[in-house]
Design a protein around this motif. Structure first.
Motif, PDB file in Angstrom:
ATOM      1  N   PHE A 149      11.968   9.256 -31.935  1.00 29.97           N
ATOM      2  CA  PHE A 149      10.863  10.553 -30.867  1.00 29.97           C
ATOM      3  C   PHE A 149      10.893  11.762 -30.508  1.00 29.97           C
ATOM      4  O   PHE A 149      10.012  12.274 -30.336  1.00 29.97           O
ATOM      5  N   LYS A 163       1.888   9.678 -32.477  1.00 33.18           N
ATOM      6  CA  LYS A 163       1.814  10.733 -32.818  1.00 33.18           C
ATOM      7  C   LYS A 163       0.541  12.307 -31.927  1.00 33.18           C
ATOM      8  O   LYS A 163       0.016  11.525 -32.064  1.00 33.18           O
ATOM      9  N   THR A 197       4.798   5.832 -29.744  1.00 33.14           N
ATOM     10  CA  THR A 197       4.807   5.979 -31.273  1.00 33.14           C
ATOM     11  C   THR A 197       3.885   6.221 -32.003  1.00 33.14           C
ATOM     12  O   THR A 197       3.259   7.214 -33.130  1.00 33.14           O
ATOM     13  N   GLN A 236       8.872  14.385 -32.305  1.00 31.16           N
ATOM     14  CA  GLN A 236       7.455  14.158 -31.563  1.00 31.16           C
ATOM     15  C   GLN A 236       7.689  16.390 -31.280  1.00 31.16           C
ATOM     16  O   GLN A 236       5.974  16.523 -30.714  1.00 31.16           O
TER      17      GLN A 236
END
Length: 158
Positions: free
Chosen positions: A38, A146, A144, A41
């Motif tokens: 991740f 965004k 998860t 991000q």
């Protein structure tokens, strides 16, 4: 403690930062890591910060190495990674634990206010807590989620 602004955290430079400094702002508090699936991000988090900071919004990043050893570096390495790879301008804090007996008091508070799928525990890096201008935890989002998908929710609090 009555809200997020009652806590203090160490900056990457090792200085105590009273979160009262962010009083009156909408915050997105995120536990981060440099070697996580991740990690990209960071780009979306920085974009949110750039787009909304003039309206009283800030992202606060809290590096954590509790999930898969994905933040093994020291403060200097974390800062270098964030600056050179993502041009991060939002405040980044010293590495902390978010779960267990050594969890930072801020995260104990956040987890008490909004539990997730695993109850009060943080599931993984890039769990996001949205805090309103009064310092109250308004929402919790999974890793998860965004950053760009949170813009309407953030704007509603601005």
């Amino acid at each position: 403690m009555s809200g997020v602004y009652d806590f203090t955290a160490k900056s990457l430079a090792g200085e105590d930062v009273p979160l009262k400094r962010f009083e009156g702002q909408v915050l997105l508090i995120v536990n981060t890591a440099s070697a996580c699936g991740f990690t990209p991000q960071y780009k979306g988090l920085e974009a949110l910060h750039q787009e909304l900071s003039q309206r009283g919004f800030s992202v606060l990043g809290f590096p954590c190495n509790q999930f898969g050893n994905q933040e093994p570096g020291d403060a200097k390495q974390i800062e270098q990674f964030c600056t050179s790879n993502y041009a991060i301008t939002f405040p980044m804090f010293a590495k902390i634990d978010v779960n267990g007996s050594g969890a930072h008091p801020l995260y104990e508070y956040l987890k008490r206010e909004k539990s997730g799928l695993l109850g009060s525990s943080i599931k993984w890096n890039f769990t996001k807590f949205l805090v309103d201008r009064a310092g109250t935890v308004a929402a919790r989002h999974a890793p998860t989620a965004k950053p760009e998908g949170l813009i309407k929710e953030i704007e509603a609090l601005l």
